[in-house]
Design an enzyme around this catalytic site. Structure first.
Site, mmCIF file in Angstrom:
data_model
loop_
_atom_site.group_PDB
_atom_site.id
_atom_site.type_symbol
_atom_site.label_atom_id
_atom_site.label_comp_id
_atom_site.label_asym_id
_atom_site.label_seq_id
_atom_site.Cartn_x
_atom_site.Cartn_y
_atom_site.Cartn_z
ATOM 1 N N TRP A 10 0.819 -1.228 0.000
ATOM 2 C CA TRP A 10 0.000 0.000 0.000
ATOM 3 C C TRP A 10 0.846 1.268 0.000
ATOM 4 C CZ3 TRP A 10 -4.755 -0.656 3.804
ATOM 5 C CH2 TRP A 10 -5.498 -1.781 3.414
ATOM 6 N N HIS A 94 12.857 -2.302 -1.015
ATOM 7 C CA HIS A 94 12.038 -1.766 -2.115
ATOM 8 C C HIS A 94 12.814 -0.639 -2.792
ATOM 9 C CE1 HIS A 94 8.775 0.152 -4.288
ATOM 10 N NE2 HIS A 94 8.090 -0.967 -4.130
ATOM 11 N N SER A 213 3.689 -2.505 -12.085
ATOM 12 C CA SER A 213 2.489 -2.237 -12.884
ATOM 13 C C SER A 213 1.664 -3.498 -13.174
ATOM 14 C CB SER A 213 2.860 -1.512 -14.187
ATOM 15 O OG SER A 213 3.421 -0.252 -13.896
ATOM 16 N N GLY A 234 1.581 -2.862 -6.209
ATOM 17 C CA GLY A 234 1.476 -1.547 -5.581
ATOM 18 C C GLY A 234 0.109 -0.929 -5.815
ATOM 19 N N GLY A 235 0.025 -0.045 -6.801
ATOM 20 C CA GLY A 235 -1.192 0.728 -7.056
ATOM 21 C C GLY A 235 -2.473 -0.095 -7.099
#
Ligand code: PEP
Length: 252
Positions: A10, A94, A213, A234-235
């Site tokens: 997140w 990361h 992505s 992620g997103g």
């Protein structure tokens, strides 16, 4: 057989007030997907309430960082033991931490060791920048990050870690690596390096994820590759329906 794993990073998103409804929106859907390890990695402040929501659900919790020292005068830092109070996993190395907080391979190695010592599973991130990629340096960069990040670990420790290959240029850019390129690095570089350092049995046991992505539309492509054991997302992990779609694809 390696159990697929999908972890949602997140990043610095969601207050406690926002985190709880997001977990509620995905919880029963996540629970209904068998044969995939499902991990949520909210910010530190949301770990405690989210861990209460996940209690007994089979969904696991991860932090996004920790510090290698056990305790003491390290203002602002959080130890592995503190993370272990709530979490089973921790994301380490990361690229955003390497880039914005000057994290080094040596420091990441110390964090990996501190995590293993308390029984946390580190998700160790490696990956090349766009410049390194375009210079044809992916092999050298990823091999170096892996060698230094895992330095001093024995085979028994290495089988307990998860590795995430995240090309920096693919993170948050909408420009995902092709499944062939991701697989070439994951199988041809990372698993091959694990094999030469720790033997075939260890190399075959370690889970290696792709990150960069990943979304509901492209996830299945990665999971069709035999060397790719899941995803660090992620997103798309901030959208309940999309994250569920990715986890479902990992289970199929
Ligand atoms: C990440 O932050 O680990 C990541 C892969 O982000 P995104 O999915 O947004 O590219």
């Amino acid at each position: 057989m390696r159990t697929p794993l999908v972890a949602g990073n997140w990043k610095m998103n969601k207050t406690v007030e926002q985190a709880c409804p997001l977990v509620a929106a995905m919880l029963s859907g996540l629970q209904a997907i068998p044969n995939v390890e499902r991990v949520l990695c909210p910010p530190f402040t949301a770990l405690m309430p989210v861990s209460a929501m996940l209690d007994g659900s089979g969904i696991q919790l991860g932090a996004q960082n920790l510090f290698w020292e056990a305790s003491g005068a390290y203002t602002g830092e959080i130890s592995a033991e503190m993370v272990k109070e709530f979490c089973q996993f921790v994301i380490l190395g990361h690229s955003e931490r390497r880039q914005y907080f000057n994290e080094t391979d040596e420091g990441i190695n110390r964090k990996v060791k501190a995590s293993l010592e308390v029984g946390l599973t580190p998700i160790v991130c490696v990956g090349e920048t766009l410049t390194e990629n375009e210079a044809g340096e992916t092999f050298q960069v990823v091999t170096r990050q892996l060698r230094l990040g895992l330095q001093g670990l024995n085979a028994e420790q290495v089988v307990r870690i998860v590795i995430a290959y995240e090309p920096v240029w693919a993170i948050g850019s909408g420009r995902a690596a092709s499944k062939e390129d991701a697989s070439a690095v994951i199988g041809g570089v990372i698993r091959a390096a694990l094999k030469s350092s720790f033997g075939n049995e260890v190399a075959e046991a370690v889970r290696i994820l792709y990150g960069g992505s990943v979304n509901g539309d492209n996830a299945a492509e990665y999971f069709s590759q035999p060397d790719i054991d899941g995803a660090l997302v992620g997103g798309a992990s901030l959208k309940a329906e999309e994250f569920l779609q990715i986890v479902k694809a990992a289970g199929e």
